[in-house]
Motif scaffolding. Structure first.
Motif, PDB file in Angstrom:
ATOM      1  N   VAL A  94       0.832  -1.201   0.000  1.00 15.65           N
ATOM      2  CA  VAL A  94       0.000   0.000   0.000  1.00 15.65           C
ATOM      3  C   VAL A  94       0.870   1.256   0.000  1.00 15.65           C
ATOM      4  CG1 VAL A  94      -1.645   1.350   1.372  1.00 15.65           C
ATOM      5  CG2 VAL A  94      -1.991  -1.117   1.067  1.00 15.65           C
ATOM      6  N   MET A  95       1.955   1.230   0.803  1.00 20.54           N
ATOM      7  CA  MET A  95       2.869   2.376   0.848  1.00 20.54           C
ATOM      8  C   MET A  95       3.506   2.638  -0.510  1.00 20.54           C
ATOM      9  SD  MET A  95       4.756   1.706   4.506  1.00 20.54           S
ATOM     10  CE  MET A  95       6.044   2.900   4.155  1.00 20.54           C
ATOM     11  N   MET A  96       3.683   1.576  -1.313  1.00 19.70           N
ATOM     12  CA  MET A  96       4.308   1.736  -2.620  1.00 19.70           C
ATOM     13  C   MET A  96       3.285   1.956  -3.738  1.00 19.70           C
ATOM     14  SD  MET A  96       7.641  -0.778  -2.568  1.00 19.70           S
ATOM     15  CE  MET A  96       6.866  -2.248  -1.913  1.00 19.70           C
ATOM     16  N   GLY A  97       2.023   2.192  -3.358  1.00 19.68           N
ATOM     17  CA  GLY A  97       1.072   2.648  -4.358  1.00 19.68           C
ATOM     18  C   GLY A  97      -0.045   1.701  -4.716  1.00 19.68           C
ATOM     19  N   LEU A  98      -0.042   0.482  -4.187  1.00 15.20           N
ATOM     20  CA  LEU A  98      -1.127  -0.442  -4.484  1.00 15.20           C
ATOM     21  C   LEU A  98      -2.324  -0.146  -3.584  1.00 15.20           C
ATOM     22  CD1 LEU A  98       1.216  -1.979  -5.893  1.00 15.20           C
ATOM     23  CD2 LEU A  98       0.147  -4.108  -5.137  1.00 15.20           C
ATOM     24  N   THR A  99      -3.521  -0.461  -4.084  1.00 15.04           N
ATOM     25  CA  THR A  99      -4.689  -0.382  -3.226  1.00 15.04           C
ATOM     26  C   THR A  99      -4.669  -1.579  -2.278  1.00 15.04           C
ATOM     27  OG1 THR A  99      -6.087  -1.693  -4.692  1.00 15.04           O
ATOM     28  CG2 THR A  99      -5.980   0.676  -5.111  1.00 15.04           C
ATOM     29  N   ARG A 100      -5.479  -1.538  -1.226  1.00 17.40           N
ATOM     30  CA  ARG A 100      -5.520  -2.657  -0.294  1.00 17.40           C
ATOM     31  C   ARG A 100      -5.964  -3.935  -0.987  1.00 17.40           C
ATOM     32  NH1 ARG A 100      -4.969  -2.004   5.031  1.00 17.40           N
ATOM     33  NH2 ARG A 100      -4.769   0.124   5.853  1.00 17.40           N
ATOM     34  N   ARG A 101      -6.894  -3.813  -1.913  1.00 12.48           N
ATOM     35  CA  ARG A 101      -7.357  -4.994  -2.638  1.00 12.48           C
ATOM     36  C   ARG A 101      -6.239  -5.557  -3.506  1.00 12.48           C
ATOM     37  NH1 ARG A 101     -12.947  -4.420  -5.708  1.00 12.48           N
ATOM     38  NH2 ARG A 101     -13.556  -4.272  -3.517  1.00 12.48           N
ATOM     39  N   GLU A 102      -5.493  -4.675  -4.203  1.00 13.99           N
ATOM     40  CA  GLU A 102      -4.362  -5.125  -5.020  1.00 13.99           C
ATOM     41  C   GLU A 102      -3.274  -5.752  -4.148  1.00 13.99           C
ATOM     42  OE1 GLU A 102      -4.451  -1.904  -8.724  1.00 13.99           O
ATOM     43  OE2 GLU A 102      -3.447  -1.398  -6.833  1.00 13.99           O
ATOM     44  N   ALA A 103      -3.047  -5.157  -2.970  1.00 14.76           N
ATOM     45  CA  ALA A 103      -2.014  -5.674  -2.065  1.00 14.76           C
ATOM     46  C   ALA A 103      -2.367  -7.070  -1.586  1.00 14.76           C
ATOM     47  CB  ALA A 103      -1.840  -4.723  -0.881  1.00 14.76           C
ATOM     48  N   ARG A 104      -3.637  -7.291  -1.254  1.00 11.11           N
ATOM     49  CA  ARG A 104      -4.052  -8.617  -0.794  1.00 11.11           C
ATOM     50  C   ARG A 104      -3.959  -9.641  -1.922  1.00 11.11           C
ATOM     51  NH1 ARG A 104      -7.709  -5.531   2.483  1.00 11.11           N
ATOM     52  NH2 ARG A 104      -9.249  -5.512   0.823  1.00 11.11           N
ATOM     53  N   ARG A 105      -4.279  -9.208  -3.153  1.00 13.35           N
ATOM     54  CA  ARG A 105      -4.161 -10.118  -4.295  1.00 13.35           C
ATOM     55  C   ARG A 105      -2.713 -10.485  -4.559  1.00 13.35           C
ATOM     56  NH1 ARG A 105      -8.299  -7.078  -7.173  1.00 13.35           N
ATOM     57  NH2 ARG A 105      -6.638  -6.016  -8.311  1.00 13.35           N
ATOM     58  N   PHE A 161      -0.389 -10.737  -2.371  1.00  9.71           N
ATOM     59  CA  PHE A 161       0.242 -11.389  -1.232  1.00  9.71           C
ATOM     60  C   PHE A 161       0.691 -12.812  -1.554  1.00  9.71           C
ATOM     61  CE2 PHE A 161      -0.175 -14.165   2.487  1.00  9.71           C
ATOM     62  CZ  PHE A 161       0.812 -13.616   3.279  1.00  9.71           C
ATOM     63  N   ASP A 162      -0.170 -13.593  -2.191  1.00  6.87           N
ATOM     64  CA  ASP A 162       0.178 -14.983  -2.497  1.00  6.87           C
ATOM     65  C   ASP A 162       1.405 -15.064  -3.397  1.00  6.87           C
ATOM     66  OD1 ASP A 162      -1.850 -15.954  -0.948  1.00  6.87           O
ATOM     67  OD2 ASP A 162      -3.276 -16.151  -2.603  1.00  6.87           O
ATOM     68  N   GLN A 163       1.504 -14.154  -4.381  1.00  6.14           N
ATOM     69  CA  GLN A 163       2.659 -14.147  -5.285  1.00  6.14           C
ATOM     70  C   GLN A 163       3.927 -13.761  -4.533  1.00  6.14           C
ATOM     71  OE1 GLN A 163       0.390 -11.477  -8.030  1.00  6.14           O
ATOM     72  NE2 GLN A 163       1.321 -12.746  -9.613  1.00  6.14           N
ATOM     73  N   VAL A 164       3.809 -12.826  -3.593  1.00  8.67           N
ATOM     74  CA  VAL A 164       4.968 -12.415  -2.782  1.00  8.67           C
ATOM     75  C   VAL A 164       5.490 -13.592  -1.973  1.00  8.67           C
ATOM     76  CG1 VAL A 164       5.700 -10.995  -0.830  1.00  8.67           C
ATOM     77  CG2 VAL A 164       4.318  -9.985  -2.643  1.00  8.67           C
ATOM     78  N   THR A 208       8.222  -8.334  -2.257  1.00  5.93           N
ATOM     79  CA  THR A 208       7.197  -7.291  -2.165  1.00  5.93           C
ATOM     80  C   THR A 208       7.465  -6.178  -3.171  1.00  5.93           C
ATOM     81  OG1 THR A 208       6.929  -7.761   0.201  1.00  5.93           O
ATOM     82  CG2 THR A 208       6.063  -5.666  -0.606  1.00  5.93           C
ATOM     83  N   ALA A 209       8.733  -5.766  -3.276  1.00  2.89           N
ATOM     84  CA  ALA A 209       9.093  -4.649  -4.154  1.00  2.89           C
ATOM     85  C   ALA A 209       8.781  -4.941  -5.616  1.00  2.89           C
ATOM     86  CB  ALA A 209      10.566  -4.310  -3.985  1.00  2.89           C
ATOM     87  N   ILE A 210       9.025  -6.168  -6.066  1.00  2.00           N
ATOM     88  CA  ILE A 210       8.839  -6.463  -7.486  1.00  2.00           C
ATOM     89  C   ILE A 210       7.378  -6.711  -7.834  1.00  2.00           C
ATOM     90  CG2 ILE A 210      11.162  -7.394  -7.768  1.00  2.00           C
ATOM     91  CD1 ILE A 210       9.949 -10.198  -7.649  1.00  2.00           C
ATOM     92  N   GLN A 211       6.502  -6.862  -6.843  1.00  2.00           N
ATOM     93  CA  GLN A 211       5.087  -7.052  -7.143  1.00  2.00           C
ATOM     94  C   GLN A 211       4.389  -5.739  -7.465  1.00  2.00           C
ATOM     95  OE1 GLN A 211       3.397  -9.809  -7.701  1.00  2.00           O
ATOM     96  NE2 GLN A 211       5.328 -10.907  -7.411  1.00  2.00           N
ATOM     97  N   VAL A 212       5.003  -4.631  -7.081  1.00  2.00           N
ATOM     98  CA  VAL A 212       4.445  -3.326  -7.425  1.00  2.00           C
ATOM     99  C   VAL A 212       4.703  -3.073  -8.904  1.00  2.00           C
ATOM    100  CG1 VAL A 212       4.548  -0.855  -6.963  1.00  2.00           C
ATOM    101  CG2 VAL A 212       4.876  -2.480  -5.100  1.00  2.00           C
ATOM    102  N   ASP A 213       3.670  -2.658  -9.618  1.00  2.00           N
ATOM    103  CA  ASP A 213       3.830  -2.390 -11.044  1.00  2.00           C
ATOM    104  C   ASP A 213       4.517  -1.040 -11.209  1.00  2.00           C
ATOM    105  OD1 ASP A 213       3.690  -2.590 -13.773  1.00  2.00           O
ATOM    106  OD2 ASP A 213       1.634  -1.824 -13.889  1.00  2.00           O
ATOM    107  N   ALA A 214       5.806  -1.005 -10.824  1.00  2.00           N
ATOM    108  CA  ALA A 214       6.556   0.249 -10.820  1.00  2.00           C
ATOM    109  C   ALA A 214       7.257   0.471 -12.147  1.00  2.00           C
ATOM    110  CB  ALA A 214       7.575   0.235  -9.685  1.00  2.00           C
ATOM    111  N   ASP A 215       7.510   1.740 -12.449  1.00  2.00           N
ATOM    112  CA  ASP A 215       8.265   2.101 -13.646  1.00  2.00           C
ATOM    113  C   ASP A 215       9.763   2.116 -13.360  1.00  2.00           C
ATOM    114  OD1 ASP A 215       5.872   2.789 -15.305  1.00  2.00           O
ATOM    115  OD2 ASP A 215       5.627   4.288 -13.723  1.00  2.00           O
TER     116      ASP A 215
END
Length: 418
Positions: free
Chosen positions: A134-145, A147-150, A179-186
């Motif tokens: 969430v701190m890195m920009g995901l919504t709570r729903r995206e963060a929970r989704r 989680f399993d991949q992390v 956790t860092a690589i799951q964020v769809d960051a540029d």
């Protein structure tokens, strides 16, 4: 990959990066820390000695750093401990504010710059992953989704409900990186904390780097691993005591970093193009390839091959370390050998003596032009180079079939009817 497709692919990548807009702009950034001579631990000390805190030393961590990193570029930052690498990364992440200059980032940022930053040790891995995402920009729903991949990437399925303070440093690194690589960051900022992970996890991270690089992500990578710099980076920066010494291709920076560590300042002029060491105690006078007892300039793949060098000694030298590095025409290291790695006692040499060093191997190589770099160093790890002559000998290897691979290893293949 074969040399021709690789060369064409790398050329297209360079053209694409040259035309790409900026992802990270570091505009003449400087950062200085004040180190007080007296540190107070109690209020009484501060009242009794009010003037002691007025004096301090200045640590110039960054000095006028200026660089533009393009979108999709894999950019390395290397330097010795205390050179300012992590300070620069923290300026990029917004943790530190520059004293002078500015930093501009385009797109969403995902920083992974220090072990444990952003993690609460009293929370479980599950809670930490969601909060950090969430701190890195995901919504709570995206963060929970995510989680399993992390957890699957970090291989921590059995420990998701364990408090982080009970994690080992390696487990925390795995969780943080996953956790860092799951964020769809540029833009991803990655510090050398990956060195804490075990070898299997490091390889997993490197495979992820390959995927991110191919997908066009911008990655800023701080490391001491020169093999990783040459493997992944499009360009790299060498920094020393806050000063940028050079920004160049990965091989040039890796060579400069090694020279800086082993006693030669990188801005010193080499004795000639591609030659390093002072050649006072000895020098390499020749290098060549042999096959069937004769010098060769080209061979077919699979042929028994010998790489050789001739070394002339000007001073007495005890047990020198002889080494060879073989690179293909696009600069990838395909093979390296050293008398130190083999545990070979190379002997004692007096002034005026010569040594001919031969290394035998099978040339299970793809079609390409190969370049041989011989070196000789003082006894020890092989770091104290007396003479190194880059790309001194060349050899063209040809094959009847182009498989697109780097090597043509012998193999057998069987088919059974099921």
């Amino acid at each position: 990959m074969s040399s021709a497709p690789s060369t064409a692919r790398e050329a297209r990548r360079k053209e694409r990066l040259a035309a790409a807009p900026p992802a990270v702009e570091v505009d003449h950034v400087s950062k200085t820390f004040r180190l007080p001579h007296q540190q107070f631990h109690t209020l009484k000390e501060r009242v009794l000695h009010p003037m002691r805190s007025m004096t301090y030393d200045e640590l110039h961590a960054l000095k006028d750093v200026d660089v533009t990193i393009r979108q999709g570029e894999f950019f390395g930052i290397v330097g010795r401990n205390g050179s300012g690498k992590s300070t620069l990364l923290k300026c990029l992440a917004g943790i530190y504010r520059p004293d002078h200059g500015r930093v501009k980032l385009h797109g969403r940022l995902s920083p992974f710059i220090e072990l444990g930053v952003g993690f609460n040790p009293d929370l479980t891995a599950r809670d930490n992953v969601v909060i950090n995402a969430v701190m890195m920009g995901l919504t709570r729903r995206e963060a929970r989704r995510a989680f399993d991949q992390v957890v699957e990437f970090a291989e921590l399925q059995e420990f998701v409900d364990l408090k982080l303070k009970n994690y080992s440093s390696g487990m925390a690194v795995r969780l943080g990186f996953a956790t860092a690589i799951q964020v769809d960051a540029d833009v991803l900022l990655v510090d050398e904390v990956l060195a804490v992970g075990d070898a299997a996890f490091q390889q997993k991270c490197f495979e992820e780097f390959t995927r991110l690089r191919a997908s066009g992500k911008t990655i800023v990578f701080v490391t001491h691993d020169m093999a990783a710099v040459e493997r992944f980076c499009d360009r790299a920066m060498l920094i020393e005591r806050g000063d940028v010494l050079d920004i160049a291709g990965p091989h040039e920076i890796a060579q400069a970093y090694n020279e800086l560590n082993f006693g030669r300042l990188v801005h010193d002029t080499p004795t000639e193009e591609g030659r390093y060491g002072d050649q006072v105690a000895c020098e390499i006078s020749d290098a060549w390839f042999e096959a069937f007892g004769e010098r060769v300039a080209q061979i077919g793949t699979g042929t028994g091959l010998t790489a050789a060098m001739r070394v002339h000694f000007h001073q007495a030298v005890e047990n020198p370390v002889f080494a060879f590095t073989l690179r293909n025409e696009i600069g990838h290291t395909v093979f390296a050998a050293s008398s130190e790695w083999k545990g070979t006692e190379t002997g004692s040499y007096a002034a005026g003596e010569e040594a001919v060093v031969r290394m035998e191997f099978h040339a299970v190589l793809a079609t390409s032009l190969y370049k041989l770099t011989p070196s000789v160093a003082r006894a020890g790890s092989g770091a104290d180079t007396m003479d190194l002559r880059e790309d001194l000998a060349t050899l063209y290897v040809h094959a009847t079939q182009d498989t697109g691979a780097i090597l043509h290893l012998p193999y057998s293949l069987e088919v059974e009817r099921g």
